[in-house]
Design an enzyme around this catalytic site. Structure first.
Site, mmCIF file in Angstrom:
data_model
loop_
_atom_site.group_PDB
_atom_site.id
_atom_site.type_symbol
_atom_site.label_atom_id
_atom_site.label_comp_id
_atom_site.label_asym_id
_atom_site.label_seq_id
_atom_site.Cartn_x
_atom_site.Cartn_y
_atom_site.Cartn_z
ATOM 1 N N GLN A 115 54.410 -6.625 37.700
ATOM 2 C CA GLN A 115 53.268 -6.487 36.777
ATOM 3 C C GLN A 115 52.783 -7.875 36.328
ATOM 4 O O GLN A 115 51.581 -8.141 36.276
ATOM 5 C CB GLN A 115 53.702 -5.653 35.566
ATOM 6 C CG GLN A 115 52.724 -5.694 34.416
ATOM 7 C CD GLN A 115 53.104 -4.758 33.296
ATOM 8 O OE1 GLN A 115 52.849 -3.570 33.398
ATOM 9 N NE2 GLN A 115 53.690 -5.261 32.234
ATOM 10 N N HIS A 141 61.316 -3.012 21.010
ATOM 11 C CA HIS A 141 62.725 -3.402 20.983
ATOM 12 C C HIS A 141 62.799 -4.921 20.909
ATOM 13 O O HIS A 141 61.755 -5.597 20.902
ATOM 14 C CB HIS A 141 63.460 -2.840 22.210
ATOM 15 C CG HIS A 141 62.753 -3.117 23.510
ATOM 16 N ND1 HIS A 141 62.629 -4.384 24.032
ATOM 17 C CD2 HIS A 141 62.097 -2.296 24.374
ATOM 18 C CE1 HIS A 141 61.976 -4.349 25.160
ATOM 19 N NE2 HIS A 141 61.615 -3.087 25.406
ATOM 20 N N ALA A 186 57.286 1.661 20.951
ATOM 21 C CA ALA A 186 58.749 1.830 20.972
ATOM 22 C C ALA A 186 59.370 0.445 21.109
ATOM 23 O O ALA A 186 60.155 0.161 22.024
ATOM 24 C CB ALA A 186 59.197 2.770 22.093
ATOM 25 N N HIS A 196 60.527 -6.988 23.186
ATOM 26 C CA HIS A 196 59.145 -7.161 22.691
ATOM 27 C C HIS A 196 59.117 -8.190 21.568
ATOM 28 O O HIS A 196 58.239 -9.051 21.516
ATOM 29 C CB HIS A 196 58.611 -5.844 22.095
ATOM 30 C CG HIS A 196 58.380 -4.753 23.080
ATOM 31 N ND1 HIS A 196 59.040 -3.551 23.015
ATOM 32 C CD2 HIS A 196 57.554 -4.666 24.141
ATOM 33 C CE1 HIS A 196 58.623 -2.768 23.985
ATOM 34 N NE2 HIS A 196 57.724 -3.411 24.690
HETATM 35 O O1 PAF Z 1 54.368 -3.420 30.189
HETATM 36 C C1 PAF Z 1 53.786 -2.569 29.478
HETATM 37 O O2 PAF Z 1 54.259 -2.162 28.418
HETATM 38 C C2 PAF Z 1 52.451 -2.029 29.938
HETATM 39 O O3 PAF Z 1 52.407 -1.907 31.325
HETATM 40 C C3 PAF Z 1 51.237 -2.854 29.428
HETATM 41 C C4 PAF Z 1 51.232 -4.247 30.008
HETATM 42 C C5 PAF Z 1 51.260 -2.904 27.917
HETATM 43 C C6 PAF Z 1 49.927 -2.178 29.858
HETATM 44 O O4 PAF Z 1 49.833 -0.889 29.349
#
Ligand code: PAF
Length: 282
Positions: free
Chosen positions: A155, A34, A32, A37
């Site tokens: 993260q 955007h 998905a 990304h």
């Molecule tokens: O940030 C994300 O989209 C997810 O947590 C990742 C890093 C792709 C792991 O699935």
């Protein structure tokens, strides 16, 4: 553009690139796609000879089955967007079975306590799932550089810790949050917002910006109380948490010192869509 559905196939292309000494950049995503990304992917294209974009909705990082079920999946649209950036991108879109076999379980990781803060408190097992998939993706694609957005700041810190602890030879690059014109942090979940919740959601960043100004003169507790009261008066957005934390330890602070840097972190429900955001405070 080549789309790999099997890790063994991507691995053999990667081996070939390695023998040619070509650098590999990786942008792990759950699809998905955007503009946020795409900005990471553009940076990866600028800084590497070859780029792998993984698109995989990782089941082990969802603590809420309904969230996993409703997570948007749109591989064809994603591939069209990627084609507009470059025909050379290698897309890795494996099946759950290819990644996990029949045992869809995560490994348990210690990230020196980073995992117990914020998202870790509200999303049980989430960072074990993230660590499991990211470690696996790194083993398959063997990137020199891997790109992650600062929207998921916790993260990002956890992945840096994973790489350090497991001595994985990859440079983890954190990239600034990409926002809509009205300030809403870009997220794949935004497309699930109702029109009313979408209209209400810029309030999150506006409040973070005001909190930053207040943090210049007020205590962390006073700023936190103020943010909580702002959301208590908002009928459409439900605050899950707002905390001010040390950027390195992610621990909630009680007192500011001049030598540390701080961030405000927020999680909000807009209807049944959970949104997160954060802001550097100094
Ligand atoms: O940030 C994300 O989209 C997810 O947590 C990742 C890093 C792709 C792991 O699935």
């Amino acid at each position: 553009m080549r789309i790999y559905h099997k890790s063994s196939e991507l691995k053999s292309t990667v081996e070939e690139l390695k023998t040619q000494n070509r650098s590999i950049g990786m942008v792990p995503t759950m699809g998905a796609l955007h503009q946020g990304h795409l900005s990471l992917i553009k940076q990866a294209l600028d800084e590497n000879d070859a780029v792998v974009v993984s698109i995989f909705v990782n089941p082990t990082q969802f603590n809420n089955p309904e969230d996993l079920e409703k997570y948007p999946r749109m591989l064809e649209t994603d591939v069209e967007l990627l084609k507009q950036l470059s025909d050379d991108i290698m897309v890795f879109a494996p099946s759950v079975e290819d990644i996990y076999g029949t045992d869809v379980e995560s490994t348990s990781f210690s990230y020196d306590g980073l995992e117990h803060e914020m998202e870790g408190r509200f999303r049980d097992g989430h960072f074990d799932g993230v660590g499991t998939i990211v470690k696996r993706l790194f083993e398959i694609a063997q990137p020199d550089n891997a790109y992650f957005g600062e929207k998921d700041f916790q993260q990002l810190m956890i992945i840096k810790k994973l790489v350090e602890k497991y001595e994985i030879p990859v440079n983890v690059v954190g990239c600034p949050i990409y926002r809509e014109d009205d300030g809403l942090a870009m997220s794949s979940r935004n497309i699930r917002l109702t029109p009313a919740h979408r209209e209400a959601s810029p309030f999150i960043y506006k409040t973070l910006q005001a909190a930053k100004v207040k943090f210049g003169t007020e205590s962390a507790k006073a700023v936190t109380d103020w943010v909580e009261s702002e959301f208590a008066a908002n009928d459409l957005l439900e605050l899950e948490y707002f905390i001010i934390a040390d950027e390195q330890t992610l621990k909630t602070i009680t007192e500011k010192t001049n030598s540390n840097t701080y961030r405000g972190f927020i999680a909000v429900y807009a209807g049944d869509v959970r949104l997160i955001d954060n802001i550097a405070l100094n």
